[in-house]
Design a protein around this motif. Structure first.
Motif, PDB file in Angstrom:
ATOM      1  N   LYS A 122      40.462  45.948  12.060  1.00  0.00           N
ATOM      2  CA  LYS A 122      40.208  47.401  12.072  1.00  0.00           C
ATOM      3  C   LYS A 122      41.451  48.156  12.538  1.00  0.00           C
ATOM      4  O   LYS A 122      41.772  49.221  12.018  1.00  0.00           O
ATOM      5  N   HIS A 164      43.435  50.961  10.545  1.00  0.00           N
ATOM      6  CA  HIS A 164      43.584  52.278  11.205  1.00  0.00           C
ATOM      7  C   HIS A 164      45.044  52.723  11.156  1.00  0.00           C
ATOM      8  O   HIS A 164      45.350  53.860  10.800  1.00  0.00           O
ATOM      9  N   TRP A 207      42.526  48.140  21.034  1.00  0.00           N
ATOM     10  CA  TRP A 207      41.471  48.713  20.197  1.00  0.00           C
ATOM     11  C   TRP A 207      40.248  49.016  21.040  1.00  0.00           C
ATOM     12  O   TRP A 207      39.798  48.179  21.821  1.00  0.00           O
ATOM     13  N   GLU A 238      36.338  50.501  20.259  1.00  0.00           N
ATOM     14  CA  GLU A 238      35.422  50.872  19.186  1.00  0.00           C
ATOM     15  C   GLU A 238      35.172  52.390  19.228  1.00  0.00           C
ATOM     16  O   GLU A 238      35.015  52.969  20.323  1.00  0.00           O
ATOM     17  N   PRO A 239      35.133  53.030  18.061  1.00  0.00           N
ATOM     18  CA  PRO A 239      35.042  54.503  18.029  1.00  0.00           C
ATOM     19  C   PRO A 239      33.934  55.107  18.895  1.00  0.00           C
ATOM     20  O   PRO A 239      34.157  56.114  19.568  1.00  0.00           O
ATOM     21  N   ASP A 240      32.744  54.502  18.923  1.00  0.00           N
ATOM     22  CA  ASP A 240      31.638  55.069  19.712  1.00  0.00           C
ATOM     23  C   ASP A 240      31.870  54.999  21.215  1.00  0.00           C
ATOM     24  O   ASP A 240      31.103  55.598  21.988  1.00  0.00           O
ATOM     25  N   ARG A 278      35.016  55.489  22.715  1.00  0.00           N
ATOM     26  CA  ARG A 278      36.302  56.094  23.102  1.00  0.00           C
ATOM     27  C   ARG A 278      36.109  57.263  24.062  1.00  0.00           C
ATOM     28  O   ARG A 278      35.042  57.850  24.125  1.00  0.00           O
ATOM     29  N   LYS A 279      37.211  57.593  24.723  1.00  0.00           N
ATOM     30  CA  LYS A 279      37.262  58.714  25.673  1.00  0.00           C
ATOM     31  C   LYS A 279      36.252  58.558  26.808  1.00  0.00           C
ATOM     32  O   LYS A 279      35.707  59.551  27.294  1.00  0.00           O
ATOM     33  N   ASN A 313      50.145  57.778  14.364  1.00  0.00           N
ATOM     34  CA  ASN A 313      48.958  57.540  15.189  1.00  0.00           C
ATOM     35  C   ASN A 313      48.918  58.531  16.351  1.00  0.00           C
ATOM     36  O   ASN A 313      49.288  58.248  17.482  1.00  0.00           O
ATOM     37  N   GLU A 348      46.430  59.893  18.064  1.00  0.00           N
ATOM     38  CA  GLU A 348      45.583  59.623  19.230  1.00  0.00           C
ATOM     39  C   GLU A 348      46.244  58.603  20.163  1.00  0.00           C
ATOM     40  O   GLU A 348      46.130  58.710  21.387  1.00  0.00           O
TER      41      GLU A 348
END
Ligand SMILES: CC(C)(COP(=O)(O)OP(=O)(O)OC[C@H]1O[C@@H](n2cnc3c(N)ncnc32)[C@H](O)[C@@H]1OP(=O)(O)O)[C@@H](O)C(=O)NCCC(=O)NCCS
Length: 180
Positions: free
Chosen positions: A30, A34, A108, A110-112, A114-115, A146, A148
Motif C-alpha cells: 500500500k 501511495h 505506514w 492505516e488511513p482510518d 491516522r492523526k 508526499n 502528508e
C-alpha cells in the motif's frame, strides 16, 4: 474506530514478530502504491516472497528494528522500521571516529487510524532504539509529492536538507547524446 481520547490506552506499540509479516507486506504494498500515486493492485507472488524475506531478516539483525501498532479487535494498523548505519569519517582524524545514523523507512499507518498519534508513538520507539545503538542522527527519505509525509515529519522535528534526483538511464543518455 479508535477515539482521539486516550489513544495510548487503545493501541499497543511493540516489536514485530514473524506472525505479523504477511500483514506488514500488505502495508508495504500500500505504501508503494501511495508513493507512486497508483491504483490498488494485488502483489505478485514473487514480490510478496521477496518482501517477506526482507522483513524477516530485520527481525533478528542487531542493528534493525521493526515496530508495529496493534489495536485490540482491529489487529495491526501501522508499522515503522529503523536500521542503524555505521560510517567512518573520510577526512584525516586525530582519533578514530565512527558515526552512526538511524535510517527510518517503511512507515505506514492505516488511513482510518491516522492523526491519532500512532506514528508519533512508533517514532518514540524507533528513536529509543537509535539511541540505544549510539546513533547520533536520524535520516529518512520521502517523496517530494508526499505532502502528508512532509507535514508529519516537519511536525516531528525533521528538516528537509537535500533533494534526491532520479532519471532513467536512457533519458540521461539522450540528453548527453544531444551535445556530443
Ligand atoms: C505520515 C503518516 C505516517 C503519519 O501517521 P499518523 O499516525 O497519522 O501521525 P501522527 O498522528 O502520529 O502525527 C504525528 C504528527 O504529524 C502531524 N501530521 C500527521 N499527519 C498529518 C497531515 N496529513 N498533515 C499535517 N500534519 C500531519 C500530526 O499533527 C502530528 O503532529 P502533532 O502531534 O505535533 O500535532 C501517515 O499519514 C501515513 O501512513 N501516510 C501514508 C504513508 C506515508 O506517507 N508514509 C511516510 C513515507 S516517508
Amino acid at each position: 474506530m479508535v477515539s482521539r481520547k486516550n489513544t495510548d490506552e487503545r493501541y499497543v506499540i511493540r516489536e514485530a514478530t514473524e506472525d505479523d509479516l504477511p500483514v506488514l507486506v500488505e502495508f508495504l504494498a500500500k505504501l508503494a502504491l501511495h508513493v507512486a500515486g497508483a491504483q490498488p493492485q494485488s502483489l505478485k507472488e514473487d514480490e510478496r516472497d521477496r518482501l517477506l524475506a526482507v522483513l524477516h531478516s530485520s527481525l533478528t539483525a542487531a542493528n534493525k528494528q521493526l515496530v508495529v501498532a496493534e489495536v485490540p479487535g482491529a489487529g495491526l494498523v501501522a508499522m515503522g522500521y529503523i536500521y542503524v548505519l555505521h560510517n567512518q569519517g573520510i577526512w584525516e582524524q586525530t582519533s578514530h571516529v565512527e558515526y552512526r545514523s538511524g535510517v527510518i523507512d517503511d512507515v505506514w499507518v492505516e488511513p482510518d487510524f491516522r492523526k491519532l498519534g500512532i506514528f508519533r508513538a512508533i517514532l518514540r520507539r524507533l528513536v529509543a532504539f537509535a539511541e540505544s545503538r549510539g546513533a547520533y542522527e536520524l535520516i529518512l527519505e520521502y517523496s517530494a509529492s508526499n505532502k502528508e509525509a512532509k507535514a508529519a515529519w516537519t511536525r516531528l522535528g525533521f528538516k528537509t536538507i537535500g533533494v534526491r534526483a532520479a532519471a532513467f538511464t536512457t533519458s540521461v543518455q539522450e540528453v548527453l547524446a544531444d551535445r556530443q
